[in-house]
Enzyme design. Structure first.
Site, PDB file in Angstrom:
ATOM      1  N   THR A  22       0.869  -1.180   0.000  1.00 26.55           N
ATOM      2  CA  THR A  22       0.000   0.000   0.000  1.00 26.55           C
ATOM      3  C   THR A  22       0.906   1.230   0.000  1.00 26.55           C
ATOM      4  OG1 THR A  22      -0.024   0.261   2.409  1.00 26.55           O
ATOM      5  CG2 THR A  22      -1.651  -1.260   1.467  1.00 26.55           C
ATOM      6  N   THR A  72      -1.702  -3.380  19.626  1.00 24.14           N
ATOM      7  CA  THR A  72      -1.223  -2.046  20.020  1.00 24.14           C
ATOM      8  C   THR A  72      -1.784  -1.647  21.380  1.00 24.14           C
ATOM      9  OG1 THR A  72      -1.467   0.307  19.485  1.00 24.14           O
ATOM     10  CG2 THR A  72      -3.118  -1.140  18.575  1.00 24.14           C
ATOM     11  N   ASP A  73      -1.081  -0.754  22.053  1.00 22.92           N
ATOM     12  CA  ASP A  73      -1.598  -0.256  23.353  1.00 22.92           C
ATOM     13  C   ASP A  73      -2.868   0.563  23.165  1.00 22.92           C
ATOM     14  OD1 ASP A  73      -0.471   2.038  22.182  1.00 22.92           O
ATOM     15  OD2 ASP A  73       0.624   2.651  23.988  1.00 22.92           O
ATOM     16  N   GLU A  74      -3.122   1.013  21.918  1.00 18.49           N
ATOM     17  CA  GLU A  74      -4.312   1.851  21.692  1.00 18.49           C
ATOM     18  C   GLU A  74      -5.617   1.083  21.938  1.00 18.49           C
ATOM     19  OE1 GLU A  74      -4.444   4.549  18.471  1.00 18.49           O
ATOM     20  OE2 GLU A  74      -2.288   4.860  18.453  1.00 18.49           O
ATOM     21  N   TYR A 120      -9.295   3.072  13.906  1.00 14.99           N
ATOM     22  CA  TYR A 120      -8.060   2.271  13.880  1.00 14.99           C
ATOM     23  C   TYR A 120      -7.971   1.358  15.098  1.00 14.99           C
ATOM     24  CZ  TYR A 120      -3.225   1.060  14.918  1.00 14.99           C
ATOM     25  OH  TYR A 120      -2.095   0.365  15.274  1.00 14.99           O
ATOM     26  N   SER A 135     -10.495  -1.424  15.205  1.00 12.97           N
ATOM     27  CA  SER A 135     -10.227  -2.535  14.278  1.00 12.97           C
ATOM     28  C   SER A 135      -9.089  -3.403  14.823  1.00 12.97           C
ATOM     29  CB  SER A 135      -9.904  -2.013  12.877  1.00 12.97           C
ATOM     30  OG  SER A 135      -8.662  -1.329  12.849  1.00 12.97           O
ATOM     31  N   LYS A 136      -8.108  -2.790  15.472  1.00  6.88           N
ATOM     32  CA  LYS A 136      -7.010  -3.567  16.060  1.00  6.88           C
ATOM     33  C   LYS A 136      -7.532  -4.395  17.239  1.00  6.88           C
ATOM     34  CE  LYS A 136      -3.188  -3.660  15.219  1.00  6.88           C
ATOM     35  NZ  LYS A 136      -2.414  -4.527  14.277  1.00  6.88           N
ATOM     36  N   ASN A 186       6.036   3.573  18.407  1.00  7.89           N
ATOM     37  CA  ASN A 186       7.402   3.294  17.938  1.00  7.89           C
ATOM     38  C   ASN A 186       7.987   4.499  17.220  1.00  7.89           C
ATOM     39  OD1 ASN A 186       7.734  -0.196  17.003  1.00  7.89           O
ATOM     40  ND2 ASN A 186       6.481   0.659  18.619  1.00  7.89           N
ATOM     41  N   PRO A 190       2.320  21.073  12.572  1.00  8.91           N
ATOM     42  CA  PRO A 190       0.950  21.077  13.103  1.00  8.91           C
ATOM     43  C   PRO A 190       0.810  20.233  14.375  1.00  8.91           C
ATOM     44  CG  PRO A 190       1.105  19.595  11.219  1.00  8.91           C
ATOM     45  CD  PRO A 190       2.470  20.163  11.410  1.00  8.91           C
ATOM     46  N   GLY A 234     -11.703  12.903  18.955  1.00  5.31           N
ATOM     47  CA  GLY A 234     -11.585  11.743  19.864  1.00  5.31           C
ATOM     48  C   GLY A 234     -10.156  11.458  20.301  1.00  5.31           C
TER      49      GLY A 234
HETATM   50  P1  NAD Z   1       2.869   0.690   8.416  1.00  2.83           P
HETATM   51  O1  NAD Z   1       1.623   1.401   8.003  1.00  2.83           O
HETATM   52  O2  NAD Z   1       4.162   1.402   8.336  1.00  2.83           O
HETATM   53  O3  NAD Z   1       3.029  -0.660   7.561  1.00  2.83           O
HETATM   54  C1  NAD Z   1       1.949  -1.507   7.305  1.00  2.83           C
HETATM   55  C2  NAD Z   1       2.376  -2.501   6.224  1.00  2.83           C
HETATM   56  O4  NAD Z   1       1.294  -3.412   5.998  1.00  2.83           O
HETATM   57  C3  NAD Z   1       2.713  -1.857   4.878  1.00  2.83           C
HETATM   58  O5  NAD Z   1       3.894  -2.417   4.350  1.00  2.83           O
HETATM   59  C4  NAD Z   1       1.510  -2.190   4.013  1.00  2.83           C
HETATM   60  O6  NAD Z   1       1.828  -2.281   2.633  1.00  2.83           O
HETATM   61  C5  NAD Z   1       1.097  -3.534   4.593  1.00  2.83           C
HETATM   62  N1  NAD Z   1      -0.323  -3.838   4.361  1.00  2.83           N
HETATM   63  C6  NAD Z   1      -1.385  -3.016   4.566  1.00  2.83           C
HETATM   64  N2  NAD Z   1      -2.517  -3.645   4.222  1.00  2.83           N
HETATM   65  C7  NAD Z   1      -2.178  -4.900   3.814  1.00  2.83           C
HETATM   66  C8  NAD Z   1      -2.915  -6.027   3.360  1.00  2.83           C
HETATM   67  N3  NAD Z   1      -4.255  -5.994   3.245  1.00  2.83           N
HETATM   68  N4  NAD Z   1      -2.244  -7.152   3.051  1.00  2.83           N
HETATM   69  C9  NAD Z   1      -0.878  -7.199   3.138  1.00  2.83           C
HETATM   70  N5  NAD Z   1      -0.135  -6.154   3.542  1.00  2.83           N
HETATM   71  C10 NAD Z   1      -0.781  -5.015   3.882  1.00  2.83           C
HETATM   72  O7  NAD Z   1       2.577   0.185   9.891  1.00  2.83           O
HETATM   73  P2  NAD Z   1       3.579   0.046  11.141  1.00  2.83           P
HETATM   74  O8  NAD Z   1       3.606   1.318  11.868  1.00  2.83           O
HETATM   75  O9  NAD Z   1       4.824  -0.605  10.692  1.00  2.83           O
HETATM   76  O10 NAD Z   1       2.748  -0.987  12.040  1.00  2.83           O
HETATM   77  C11 NAD Z   1       2.894  -2.397  11.842  1.00  2.83           C
HETATM   78  C12 NAD Z   1       1.984  -3.120  12.827  1.00  2.83           C
HETATM   79  O11 NAD Z   1       2.343  -2.782  14.169  1.00  2.83           O
HETATM   80  C13 NAD Z   1       0.513  -2.757  12.686  1.00  2.83           C
HETATM   81  O12 NAD Z   1      -0.245  -3.932  12.889  1.00  2.83           O
HETATM   82  C14 NAD Z   1       0.263  -1.753  13.806  1.00  2.83           C
HETATM   83  O13 NAD Z   1      -1.060  -1.778  14.231  1.00  2.83           O
HETATM   84  C15 NAD Z   1       1.213  -2.285  14.866  1.00  2.83           C
HETATM   85  N6  NAD Z   1       1.713  -1.276  15.829  1.00  2.83           N
HETATM   86  C16 NAD Z   1       2.299  -0.133  15.377  1.00  2.83           C
HETATM   87  C17 NAD Z   1       2.825   0.777  16.302  1.00  2.83           C
HETATM   88  C18 NAD Z   1       3.500   2.048  15.847  1.00  2.83           C
HETATM   89  O14 NAD Z   1       3.866   2.882  16.679  1.00  2.83           O
HETATM   90  N7  NAD Z   1       3.739   2.254  14.558  1.00  2.83           N
HETATM   91  C19 NAD Z   1       2.715   0.521  17.670  1.00  2.83           C
HETATM   92  C20 NAD Z   1       2.092  -0.663  18.099  1.00  2.83           C
HETATM   93  C21 NAD Z   1       1.614  -1.562  17.158  1.00  2.83           C
HETATM   94  O1  TDX Z   2       0.512  16.080  12.715  1.00  3.88           O
HETATM   95  C1  TDX Z   2       0.384  15.537  13.829  1.00  3.88           C
HETATM   96  N1  TDX Z   2       0.262  16.337  14.941  1.00  3.88           N
HETATM   97  C2  TDX Z   2       0.085  15.839  16.198  1.00  3.88           C
HETATM   98  O2  TDX Z   2      -0.027  16.585  17.172  1.00  3.88           O
HETATM   99  C3  TDX Z   2       0.344  14.112  14.012  1.00  3.88           C
HETATM  100  C4  TDX Z   2       0.478  13.192  12.827  1.00  3.88           C
HETATM  101  C5  TDX Z   2       0.177  13.627  15.285  1.00  3.88           C
HETATM  102  N2  TDX Z   2       0.034  14.450  16.345  1.00  3.88           N
HETATM  103  C6  TDX Z   2      -0.153  13.855  17.692  1.00  3.88           C
HETATM  104  C7  TDX Z   2      -1.285  12.861  17.798  1.00  3.88           C
HETATM  105  C8  TDX Z   2      -0.789  11.895  18.837  1.00  3.88           C
HETATM  106  O3  TDX Z   2      -1.118  12.389  20.145  1.00  3.88           O
HETATM  107  O4  TDX Z   2       1.030  13.118  17.994  1.00  3.88           O
HETATM  108  C9  TDX Z   2       0.717  11.895  18.677  1.00  3.88           C
HETATM  109  C10 TDX Z   2       1.245  10.717  17.858  1.00  3.88           C
HETATM  110  O5  TDX Z   2       0.478  10.642  16.682  1.00  3.88           O
HETATM  111  P1  TDX Z   2       0.734   9.511  15.570  1.00  3.88           P
HETATM  112  O6  TDX Z   2       2.171   9.544  15.189  1.00  3.88           O
HETATM  113  O7  TDX Z   2      -0.290   9.670  14.507  1.00  3.88           O
HETATM  114  O8  TDX Z   2       0.547   8.178  16.409  1.00  3.88           O
HETATM  115  P2  TDX Z   2      -0.668   7.632  17.303  1.00  3.88           P
HETATM  116  O9  TDX Z   2      -1.956   8.193  16.867  1.00  3.88           O
HETATM  117  O10 TDX Z   2      -0.290   7.800  18.747  1.00  3.88           O
HETATM  118  O11 TDX Z   2      -0.632   6.059  16.893  1.00  3.88           O
HETATM  119  C11 TDX Z   2       0.634   5.382  16.755  1.00  3.88           C
HETATM  120  O12 TDX Z   2       0.941   4.612  17.876  1.00  3.88           O
HETATM  121  C12 TDX Z   2       0.219   3.440  18.104  1.00  3.88           C
HETATM  122  C13 TDX Z   2       0.661   4.506  15.504  1.00  3.88           C
HETATM  123  O13 TDX Z   2       0.318   5.285  14.378  1.00  3.88           O
HETATM  124  C14 TDX Z   2      -0.239   3.316  15.654  1.00  3.88           C
HETATM  125  O14 TDX Z   2      -0.129   2.465  14.523  1.00  3.88           O
HETATM  126  C15 TDX Z   2       0.154   2.560  16.883  1.00  3.88           C
HETATM  127  O15 TDX Z   2      -0.728   1.492  17.109  1.00  3.88           O
END
Ligand code: NAD
Ligand code: TDX
Length: 338
Positions: free
Chosen positions: A36, A125-127, A150, A153-154, A180, A205, A275
């Site tokens: 994606t 995720t912790d969310e 989001y 769904s998780k 992360n 922002p 939210g």
């Molecule tokens: P990301 O959006 O960077 O990557 C998601 C990947 O999944 C992409 O490579 C995308 O192409 C692939 N994908 C999406 N839909 C798909 C489908 N239908 N079939 C196959 N592949 C598909 O996400 P991320 O931040 O690396 O997160 C990875 C996982 O970890 C997620 O499940 C997320 O919920 C979880 N997670 C993320 C964080 C965070 O801070 N980023 C924290 C806790 C848990």
């Molecule tokens: O432009 C911004 N301005 C801002 O203030 C963005 C993108 C975010 N934020 C705030 C919202 C959140 O309080 O920063 C914080 C972090 O935002 P995101 O990076 O969008 O992360 P969050 O919504 O906390 O979710 C992330 O952590 C848990 C990941 O995207 C998820 O995939 C994971 O499960």
């Protein structure tokens, strides 16, 4: 051992694939990813030609393909990361989140049960716990109370996985990690977005008043925790993962500006996320005590190193934010500043 990593071309997935190839050299990693906007093969460029990294382009919701992959590659274990992962996008368009995160996980679980895969690691995720007040921590016993499309769904996928263990005795382990940071994160998430905007001298922002709190963990620490859960986690158990690095968003944004030498006048407080969860904080006692996992990165230094990585990898983020994504990115950017 043959490990199927789903979403292995995304942020955490690509770091995990690299981690596995480095620390588990005997394992073959099969990487199923739909590519994606968030998935990029370039994230794994250094593994080109590696016979123990097998890339398969496809959707986790494609039952026929998933079963074929599990059989053809004699998959022993699944690490399921593929997801739509951005909260803001889930507010703009929830459907893809239900399709991939809920229905896609369902297909994968069912295929694992049919084919008979050894272990299924559900990367949650912790969310899923919702939002905390000023004090307290999420434990594995905190009731699930997700707020956004989001996180809902998780939570659905997380509970489905546990139901497959309870009902069908599938060998499931669930992990719930905090936010992360690190290399290869798509520049829609807080840290890379702020770095990119600062480098362009564009406004940064900040939603609401910037006092929302996230508990940050370096992506490599998440990867080592996922592998600990895969190898040593108890069947049917949930493990929280976090690094005791709670920070307000505004602290992060100011630290980024200081790291790139740009003025705080670039900060722009914008309309809050609908939210918006106020605070996340993780109690990771269980994974530390039972599996002997501990984080190794120190937040302040690792954040500086992460910012430096984005500064040095400008061609990477220019490429991944170009093309089809550009339009979405610009529209969102304008809305955030309105
Ligand atoms: P990301 O959006 O960077 O990557 C998601 C990947 O999944 C992409 O490579 C995308 O192409 C692939 N994908 C999406 N839909 C798909 C489908 N239908 N079939 C196959 N592949 C598909 O996400 P991320 O931040 O690396 O997160 C990875 C996982 O970890 C997620 O499940 C997320 O919920 C979880 N997670 C993320 C964080 C965070 O801070 N980023 C924290 C806790 C848990
Ligand atoms: O432009 C911004 N301005 C801002 O203030 C963005 C993108 C975010 N934020 C705030 C919202 C959140 O309080 O920063 C914080 C972090 O935002 P995101 O990076 O969008 O992360 P969050 O919504 O906390 O979710 C992330 O952590 C848990 C990941 O995207 C998820 O995939 C994971 O499960």
């Amino acid at each position: 051992m043959n490990i199927l990593v789903t979403g292995g071309c995304g942020f955490i997935g690509s770091n995990l694939v690299r981690w596995l190839r480095k620390h588990r050299p005997d394992a073959t990693v099969i990487n199923l990813d739909k590519l994606t906007y968030a998935g990029n093969l370039e994230n794994l460029k250094e593994l080109e030609g590696d016979p123990k990294h097998v890339f398969v382009k496809g959707d986790v919701g494609n039952r026929e393909l998933v079963e074929h992959v599990l059989r053809a590659h004699k998959v022993d274990a699944i690490m399921h990361l593929a997801a739509e992962s951005h909260v803001d996008r889930s507010i703009l368009g929830p459907e893809a989140f239900t399709v991939t995160n809920v229905l896609g996980s369902q297909v994968l679980l069912e295929a694992a049960r049919t084919v008979g895969v050894g272990r299924f690691l559900m990367v949650s995720t912790d969310e899923v716990y919702g939002s905390l007040g000023p004090t307290g921590l999420f434990t594995e016993k905190t009731p699930l109370d997700p707020s956004s499309p989001y996180s809902s769904s998780k939570a659905a996928a997380d509970l489905l996985a546990l139901a497959y263990e309870h009902t069908f005795k599938l060998d499931v382990v669930v992990t719930r990690c905090s936010n992360n940071y690190g290399p290869f994160q798509f520049p829609e998430k807080l840290i890379p977005l702020m770095v990119v905007n600062a480098l362009h001298d564009k406004p940064l922002p900040v939603y609401g008043d910037g006092t929302n709190v996230r508990d940050w963990l370096h992506v490599d620490d998440h990867c080592s925790a996922l592998v600990a859960a895969l190898e040593k986690g108890k069947k049917g158990n949930v493990y929280n993962i976090g690094g005791n690095s709670e920070r307000q968003n505004i602290q992060i944004v100011k630290a980024i500006l200081a790291a790139v030498g740009k003025p705080e006048s670039l900060i722009k407080y914008v309309t809050d996320r609908p939210g918006h969860d106020k605070r996340y904080a993780i109690d990771a006692t269980k994974i530390r005590a039972e599996l002997g996992w501990q984080p190794s990165f120190v937040f302040e230094q690792a954040l500086k190193d992460t910012v430096a990585w984005y500064v040095e990898h400008r061609p990477w983020w220019e490429r991944v934010t170009s093309g089809a994504y550009r339009q979405y990115f610009d529209t969102q950017y304008k809305q955030r500043l309105s």
